[in-house]
Scaffold this motif. Structure first.
Motif, PDB file in Angstrom:
ATOM      1  N   THR A  41       0.854  -1.187   0.000  1.00 18.88           N
ATOM      2  CA  THR A  41       0.000   0.000   0.000  1.00 18.88           C
ATOM      3  C   THR A  41       0.891   1.238   0.000  1.00 18.88           C
ATOM      4  O   THR A  41       1.764   1.372   0.865  1.00 18.88           O
ATOM      5  CB  THR A  41      -0.919   0.033   1.229  1.00 18.88           C
ATOM      6  OG1 THR A  41      -1.741  -1.133   1.233  1.00 18.88           O
ATOM      7  CG2 THR A  41      -1.802   1.272   1.217  1.00 18.88           C
ATOM      8  N   GLU A  42       0.678   2.086  -0.998  1.00 16.24           N
ATOM      9  CA  GLU A  42       1.394   3.363  -1.044  1.00 16.24           C
ATOM     10  C   GLU A  42       0.393   4.475  -1.322  1.00 16.24           C
ATOM     11  O   GLU A  42      -0.406   4.372  -2.257  1.00 16.24           O
ATOM     12  CB  GLU A  42       2.492   3.369  -2.108  1.00 16.24           C
ATOM     13  CG  GLU A  42       3.319   4.644  -2.025  1.00 16.24           C
ATOM     14  CD  GLU A  42       4.175   4.889  -3.254  1.00 16.24           C
ATOM     15  OE1 GLU A  42       4.796   5.971  -3.310  1.00 16.24           O
ATOM     16  OE2 GLU A  42       4.206   4.044  -4.150  1.00 16.24           O
ATOM     17  N   ARG A  43       0.446   5.516  -0.519  1.00 16.68           N
ATOM     18  CA  ARG A  43      -0.469   6.656  -0.635  1.00 16.68           C
ATOM     19  C   ARG A  43      -1.927   6.186  -0.650  1.00 16.68           C
ATOM     20  O   ARG A  43      -2.769   6.709  -1.369  1.00 16.68           O
ATOM     21  CB  ARG A  43      -0.153   7.473  -1.887  1.00 16.68           C
ATOM     22  CG  ARG A  43       1.204   8.152  -1.841  1.00 16.68           C
ATOM     23  CD  ARG A  43       1.513   8.904  -3.115  1.00 16.68           C
ATOM     24  NE  ARG A  43       1.681   8.006  -4.243  1.00 16.68           N
ATOM     25  CZ  ARG A  43       2.048   8.389  -5.459  1.00 16.68           C
ATOM     26  NH1 ARG A  43       2.281   9.665  -5.701  1.00 16.68           N
ATOM     27  NH2 ARG A  43       2.165   7.518  -6.442  1.00 16.68           N
ATOM     28  N   GLY A  44      -2.201   5.138   0.146  1.00 15.48           N
ATOM     29  CA  GLY A  44      -3.564   4.641   0.292  1.00 15.48           C
ATOM     30  C   GLY A  44      -4.021   3.721  -0.810  1.00 15.48           C
ATOM     31  O   GLY A  44      -5.149   3.223  -0.776  1.00 15.48           O
ATOM     32  N   GLN A  45      -3.171   3.462  -1.808  1.00 16.05           N
ATOM     33  CA  GLN A  45      -3.542   2.616  -2.944  1.00 16.05           C
ATOM     34  C   GLN A  45      -2.806   1.278  -2.857  1.00 16.05           C
ATOM     35  O   GLN A  45      -1.596   1.236  -2.635  1.00 16.05           O
ATOM     36  CB  GLN A  45      -3.203   3.310  -4.267  1.00 16.05           C
ATOM     37  CG  GLN A  45      -3.925   4.619  -4.487  1.00 16.05           C
ATOM     38  CD  GLN A  45      -5.431   4.441  -4.634  1.00 16.05           C
ATOM     39  OE1 GLN A  45      -5.901   3.496  -5.264  1.00 16.05           O
ATOM     40  NE2 GLN A  45      -6.197   5.347  -4.046  1.00 16.05           N
ATOM     41  N   GLU A  46      -3.558   0.174  -3.022  1.00 14.42           N
ATOM     42  CA  GLU A  46      -2.954  -1.143  -3.050  1.00 14.42           C
ATOM     43  C   GLU A  46      -2.460  -1.459  -4.460  1.00 14.42           C
ATOM     44  O   GLU A  46      -3.130  -1.155  -5.443  1.00 14.42           O
ATOM     45  CB  GLU A  46      -3.960  -2.209  -2.605  1.00 14.42           C
ATOM     46  CG  GLU A  46      -4.376  -2.084  -1.152  1.00 14.42           C
ATOM     47  CD  GLU A  46      -5.323  -3.189  -0.739  1.00 14.42           C
ATOM     48  OE1 GLU A  46      -5.594  -4.075  -1.585  1.00 14.42           O
ATOM     49  OE2 GLU A  46      -5.782  -3.181   0.413  1.00 14.42           O
ATOM     50  N   GLU A  47      -1.285  -2.067  -4.537  1.00 14.80           N
ATOM     51  CA  GLU A  47      -0.744  -2.434  -5.838  1.00 14.80           C
ATOM     52  C   GLU A  47       0.232  -3.583  -5.680  1.00 14.80           C
ATOM     53  O   GLU A  47       0.759  -3.831  -4.584  1.00 14.80           O
ATOM     54  CB  GLU A  47      -0.047  -1.246  -6.503  1.00 14.80           C
ATOM     55  CG  GLU A  47       1.142  -0.700  -5.738  1.00 14.80           C
ATOM     56  CD  GLU A  47       1.790   0.490  -6.428  1.00 14.80           C
ATOM     57  OE1 GLU A  47       1.295   0.902  -7.490  1.00 14.80           O
ATOM     58  OE2 GLU A  47       2.800   1.001  -5.907  1.00 14.80           O
ATOM     59  N   ASN A  48       0.479  -4.277  -6.767  1.00 12.62           N
ATOM     60  CA  ASN A  48       1.458  -5.361  -6.778  1.00 12.62           C
ATOM     61  C   ASN A  48       2.865  -4.808  -6.953  1.00 12.62           C
ATOM     62  O   ASN A  48       3.079  -3.801  -7.633  1.00 12.62           O
ATOM     63  CB  ASN A  48       1.161  -6.345  -7.908  1.00 12.62           C
ATOM     64  CG  ASN A  48       0.082  -7.338  -7.528  1.00 12.62           C
ATOM     65  OD1 ASN A  48      -0.515  -7.245  -6.449  1.00 12.62           O
ATOM     66  ND2 ASN A  48      -0.185  -8.288  -8.407  1.00 12.62           N
ATOM     67  N   VAL A  49       3.807  -5.500  -6.341  1.00  8.08           N
ATOM     68  CA  VAL A  49       5.222  -5.160  -6.462  1.00  8.08           C
ATOM     69  C   VAL A  49       5.947  -6.387  -6.987  1.00  8.08           C
ATOM     70  O   VAL A  49       5.817  -7.484  -6.429  1.00  8.08           O
ATOM     71  CB  VAL A  49       5.815  -4.737  -5.099  1.00  8.08           C
ATOM     72  CG1 VAL A  49       7.278  -4.343  -5.259  1.00  8.08           C
ATOM     73  CG2 VAL A  49       5.015  -3.601  -4.493  1.00  8.08           C
TER      74      VAL A  49
ATOM     75  N   VAL B  26      16.126  -6.124  -8.434  1.00  4.45           N
ATOM     76  CA  VAL B  26      15.234  -5.191  -9.126  1.00  4.45           C
ATOM     77  C   VAL B  26      13.865  -5.230  -8.474  1.00  4.45           C
ATOM     78  O   VAL B  26      13.337  -6.315  -8.179  1.00  4.45           O
ATOM     79  CB  VAL B  26      15.123  -5.532 -10.627  1.00  4.45           C
ATOM     80  CG1 VAL B  26      14.063  -4.660 -11.302  1.00  4.45           C
ATOM     81  CG2 VAL B  26      16.470  -5.355 -11.321  1.00  4.45           C
ATOM     82  N   MET B  27      13.277  -4.070  -8.260  1.00  2.00           N
ATOM     83  CA  MET B  27      11.923  -3.942  -7.736  1.00  2.00           C
ATOM     84  C   MET B  27      11.132  -3.025  -8.654  1.00  2.00           C
ATOM     85  O   MET B  27      11.610  -1.960  -9.037  1.00  2.00           O
ATOM     86  CB  MET B  27      11.953  -3.361  -6.316  1.00  2.00           C
ATOM     87  CG  MET B  27      10.590  -3.155  -5.664  1.00  2.00           C
ATOM     88  SD  MET B  27       9.764  -1.589  -6.137  1.00  2.00           S
ATOM     89  CE  MET B  27      10.926  -0.365  -5.580  1.00  2.00           C
ATOM     90  N   VAL B  28       9.905  -3.454  -9.027  1.00  2.00           N
ATOM     91  CA  VAL B  28       9.040  -2.665  -9.894  1.00  2.00           C
ATOM     92  C   VAL B  28       7.694  -2.486  -9.208  1.00  2.00           C
ATOM     93  O   VAL B  28       7.047  -3.474  -8.827  1.00  2.00           O
ATOM     94  CB  VAL B  28       8.839  -3.328 -11.269  1.00  2.00           C
ATOM     95  CG1 VAL B  28       7.922  -2.467 -12.142  1.00  2.00           C
ATOM     96  CG2 VAL B  28      10.175  -3.555 -11.966  1.00  2.00           C
ATOM     97  N   GLN B  29       7.271  -1.244  -9.049  1.00  2.00           N
ATOM     98  CA  GLN B  29       5.953  -0.950  -8.492  1.00  2.00           C
ATOM     99  C   GLN B  29       4.903  -0.927  -9.604  1.00  2.00           C
ATOM    100  O   GLN B  29       5.198  -0.607 -10.750  1.00  2.00           O
ATOM    101  CB  GLN B  29       5.963   0.419  -7.794  1.00  2.00           C
ATOM    102  CG  GLN B  29       6.729   0.459  -6.490  1.00  2.00           C
ATOM    103  CD  GLN B  29       6.662   1.838  -5.851  1.00  2.00           C
ATOM    104  OE1 GLN B  29       7.494   2.683  -6.126  1.00  2.00           O
ATOM    105  NE2 GLN B  29       5.665   2.050  -5.014  1.00  2.00           N
ATOM    106  N   GLY B  30       3.689  -1.237  -9.212  1.00  2.00           N
ATOM    107  CA  GLY B  30       2.589  -1.160 -10.166  1.00  2.00           C
ATOM    108  C   GLY B  30       2.610  -2.257 -11.198  1.00  2.00           C
ATOM    109  O   GLY B  30       2.267  -2.036 -12.360  1.00  2.00           O
ATOM    110  N   ALA B  31       2.990  -3.485 -10.792  1.00  2.00           N
ATOM    111  CA  ALA B  31       3.040  -4.606 -11.720  1.00  2.00           C
ATOM    112  C   ALA B  31       1.705  -5.338 -11.712  1.00  2.00           C
ATOM    113  O   ALA B  31       1.172  -5.667 -10.655  1.00  2.00           O
ATOM    114  CB  ALA B  31       4.162  -5.562 -11.333  1.00  2.00           C
ATOM    115  N   SER B  32       1.171  -5.580 -12.892  1.00  2.00           N
ATOM    116  CA  SER B  32       0.007  -6.452 -12.992  1.00  2.00           C
ATOM    117  C   SER B  32       0.437  -7.865 -13.336  1.00  2.00           C
ATOM    118  O   SER B  32      -0.346  -8.808 -13.230  1.00  2.00           O
ATOM    119  CB  SER B  32      -0.962  -5.934 -14.062  1.00  2.00           C
ATOM    120  OG  SER B  32      -0.367  -5.978 -15.342  1.00  2.00           O
TER     121      SER B  32
END
Length: 759
Positions: A583-591, A609-615
């Motif tokens: 959770t970043e800035r209140g939004q859930e997303e895959n890493v 390597v780390m990537v935020q917002g991965a589907s």
């Protein structure tokens, strides 16, 4: 009668003796003043007829491990206002200056104060003359007033970083205004633009002025100070020593010229462990996604070879100060380009299974031969923890540690982690630096979380630790937070066989003569010796460490492994995929994560390597990025690839929150991976810890109404291009009547460079 004559003679003799003694005393006093202490009085007399100017020091350069210059100095031409001289000149020309009132706090009590109205003096006596020469520019009158009120000793920068034609126009015409000066100052130039921006940082003016030091000079020019990252952490070495210019004054107090000067000394040069070519490789690879971080480490000594984050920024926009509109744009950018994602902490997902695996092998645990059954998940309490294969409608069956790593079986690690115990997982995590400070002193670096019962009691006293919590930690979810840097150092320990190093970013600090900088004890200030955090072999035997290494080899090289996309043709790679929820800035997303090393038998590089917002999964989003960095770095090391180090614009995507399904490169061969790639399991989502800098840059405010100037021309003042470092002369030329010498035109941006000279 005789007695009277005798008395008179004695009196005359006594008076003569007194006169001789008086004359002798006077002569002795004159000798004492003019001869014995003549030099002292002469110096005082000379001091009363001269003014002193503090010349700012010149910062040292920042270079990569091979001597390639990443940060240098260039000449910046500025138009400065010396406000006391300006007020004095107004008084001599027009009489008493206009006054303004303001409320000040004197001894804790508010009181009305009067002072010369510096805005009216500038607008009425300075701007019209500048406007005649088409040199007047809009400015912030409020800032000018505050500067005059609080920082009188320091010149006010009216126009910063002007281009050569504007500077030449000032030099060509006799402005004839008291207190107006062209100053040539050394300012920072980040040679390759946005390259390594999150590492290098930027500089700015000090937040506070040393009033005591400023009082020693007639005019005071401040040193720039490091505001973030290497510029800040190495500031004491990069700063040089200021110089002093002595100016001659006539009987009326007017400055006529330069007597002599002590030039400033340049600070030490800082050499990083970074390889600019590998840094370029990493930054080019990361630009395939919008928000990500990557770290490349030498597993044999802990040296950081590259550390990159996207989106990025150009630190040159901060020099000498950043425009208010540019600063607002950076702050409003949804991608947060100022965030250093390589040292930000997020849930690591299955890449954390490395720590869990080691926890079951230390001491008396000895779970090396343990096997657990995967029936699609495990129940703890009233909650069923699923394995990622449950959605694919099959199970992993009964497997051991190496194969569990290969297929990243959640069910196995739920059970294995609880058998190992949270205390053992916590101990191994801390041994490898998880949840600990790196020691790099980078701005905003996050330590992450290595959760356990004690951590829970402090941060969530209303909750009790349970097997369910241990199950979450075992697969890198729950409250577990790790940075790409921490993960790279943990995998480096496995790559080299068990030694966990502290990361090193500064390789050496050398004076301008090439000798190392020493500390107060006479020792080398920055030694090149690697620092060992822990040696896993003291608690885990080498054969058990090899069992974990074998599992990481299976991940990439055996069919059914989740990291098959990282397979390389010429080198054997080992690694681990990971997909988590944050959770970043209140939004859930895959890493998406991928950590790997190669060559397997004698590792030279570790990449995380780390990537935020991965589907997509870690193997198809982060894996190809790590694969590209690793492949090109290995080829570079063997002389099969030549990466040019060139100017980089800031990495920026128009839609930085767009989800990333998969990453591929056009020049890359066919996909060697399988479709067996894990999803992020359901669990409570930890809040990401983003490494945002709290450094306050010098923001140049927009012109206000009182600072608006009706100019004859409408062309804005162009920013200067990077140029060679200036010679320590020609400051204060026009103000003090010194004839300026012709200045060279600024050089264009530096061309692309190949590898620098080896040192």
């Amino acid at each position: 009668m005789k007695r009277s004559r005798l008395t008179s003679r004695i009196r005359i003799q006594f008076l003569g003796l007194l006169m001789l003694l008086g004359m002798g005393t006077l002569g002795l006093k004159l000798w004492w003043i003019q001869v014995a202490h003549g030099a002292e009085w002469t110096a005082q007399l000379r001091g009363s007829s001269q003014a002193t100017v503090r010349i700012p020091s010149v910062r040292g350069e920042i270079k990569d491990r091979n001597g390639v210059t990443l940060v240098q100095n260039r000449a910046s031409y500025e138009v400065d206002f010396y406000l006391p001289e300006m007020v004095k000149g107004y008084r001599e020309r027009f009489g008493s200056p206009p006054l303004t009132e303001y409320r000040a706090i004197i001894n804790g009590m508010p009181k009305d104060q009067k002072e010369p109205d510096i805005i009216k003096i500038v607008n009425g006596g300075i701007v019209p003359r500048l406007n005649q020469l088409d040199l007047a520019r809009d400015y912030n009158a409020g800032k000018l007033e505050r500067h005059y009120r609080n920082d009188t000793e320091v010149p006010f920068s009216y126009i910063k970083d002007i281009d050569f034609p504007t500077m030449a126009k000032f030099s060509e015409h006799d402005v004839g205004l008291p207190g107006v000066d062209i100053a040539i100052k050394p300012v920072r130039s980040y040679v390759y633009g946005a390259l390594a921006a999150h590492l290098l940082g930027y500089v700015g003016m000090p937040n506070d002025i040393d009033k005591e030091e400023a009082g020693k000079f007639t005019f005071y020019q401040q040193d720039m100070e490091g505001k973030s990252n290497i510029e800040k952490s190495m500031d004491e070495y990069l700063r040089g020593k200021p110089g002093v210019r002595y100016l001659r004054k006539n009987a009326k107090g007017t400055i006529e010229g330069v007597l002599h000067e002590d030039p400033p000394q340049q600070g030490a040069n800082v050499f990083l462990t970074i390889d600019a070519r590998i840094q370029s490789i990493a930054e080019e690879a990361l630009r395939a996604v919008s928000r990500a971080g990557a770290v490349v480490v030498d597993p044999n000594n802990g040296n950081i070879l590259a550390m990159a984050s996207v989106p990025s920024f150009d630190p040159n926009t901060f020099i000498p100060s950043i425009k208010a509109k540019d600063w607002k744009a950076l702050q409003k950018d949804e991608g947060d380009p100022l965030v250093a994602r390589a040292i930000s902490c997020l849930p690591p997902g299955s890449t954390f299974k490395l720590i869990t695996a080691l926890a079951g092998l230390r001491g008396t645990k000895n779970l090396a031969g343990a096997k657990y059954s995967c029936g699609g998940g495990v129940s703890y309490g009233d909650h069923f923890f699923r394995c990622w294969v449950a959605e694919k409608h099959y199970t992993h069956g009964t497997i051991g540690l190496a194969d569990a790593l290969k297929v990243s079986c959640d069910s196995f690690f739920y059970q294995y982690g609880n058998a190992a115990s949270i205390q053992s997982i916590d101990a191994v995590g801390k041994m490898l630096g998880i949840g600990e400070e790196s020691g790099l002193q980078l701005t905003g670096e996050q330590t992450g979380n290595m959760p356990g019962p004690e951590w829970m009691q402090i941060h969530h006293p209303q909750e009790r630790w349970s097997q369910a919590q241990t199950a979450n930690v075992s697969i890198g979810q729950g409250y577990t937070l790790v940075s790409p840097l921490q993960l790279a150092m943990a995998y480096a320990a496995i790559a080299n066989g068990g030694v966990c190093y502290y990361p090193r970013l500064v390789d050496r600090v050398l004076k301008q003569d090439g000798s190392p900088v020493l500390d107060e004890h006479g020792n080398v200030a920055v030694p090149q010796t690697p620092r060992v955090r822990t040696d896993l072999r003291q608690e885990i035997s080498p054969d058990k460490i090899d069992l974990v290494r074998k599992g990481l080899w299976k991940v990439v090289n055996e069919d059914g492994g989740t990291g098959g996309r990282a397979r390389l043709k010429d080198w054997v790679v080992a690694g681990k995929t990971g997909t988590a929820q944050a959770t970043e800035r209140g939004q859930e997303e895959n890493v998406a994560w991928f950590a790997c090393f190669a060559p397997f038998d004698h590792p030279k590089f570790v990449v995380a390597v780390m990537v935020q917002g991965a589907s997509g999964h870690g193997g198809e989003v982060a894996g190809p990025i790590a694969d590209r960095i690793l492949e090109r770095s290995l080829a570079l090391d063997e002389g099969k690839f030549d990466m040019q180090v060139a100017w980089l614009p800031p990495a920026h995507h128009s839609n930085p929150l767009q989800l990333i399904k998969a990453v591929s490169y056009h020049d890359k061969g066919g996909n060697l991976g399988s479709e067996d790639e894990e999803d992020a399991p359901e669990s409570q989502n930890a809040t990401a810890q983003m490494a945002s800098s709290d450094a306050s840059p010098d923001v140049e405010p927009e012109a206000d109404s009182q600072g608006q100037v009706r100019r004859r021309g409408s062309a804005p003042v162009a920013r200067a291009l990077p140029a060679a470092p200036p010679a320590p002369r020609n400051f204060f030329q026009r103000l003090f009547g010194v004839h300026p010498r012709s200045a060279p035109a600024p050089a264009p941006p530096p061309p692309s460079r190949r590898r620098g000279p080896t040192q």
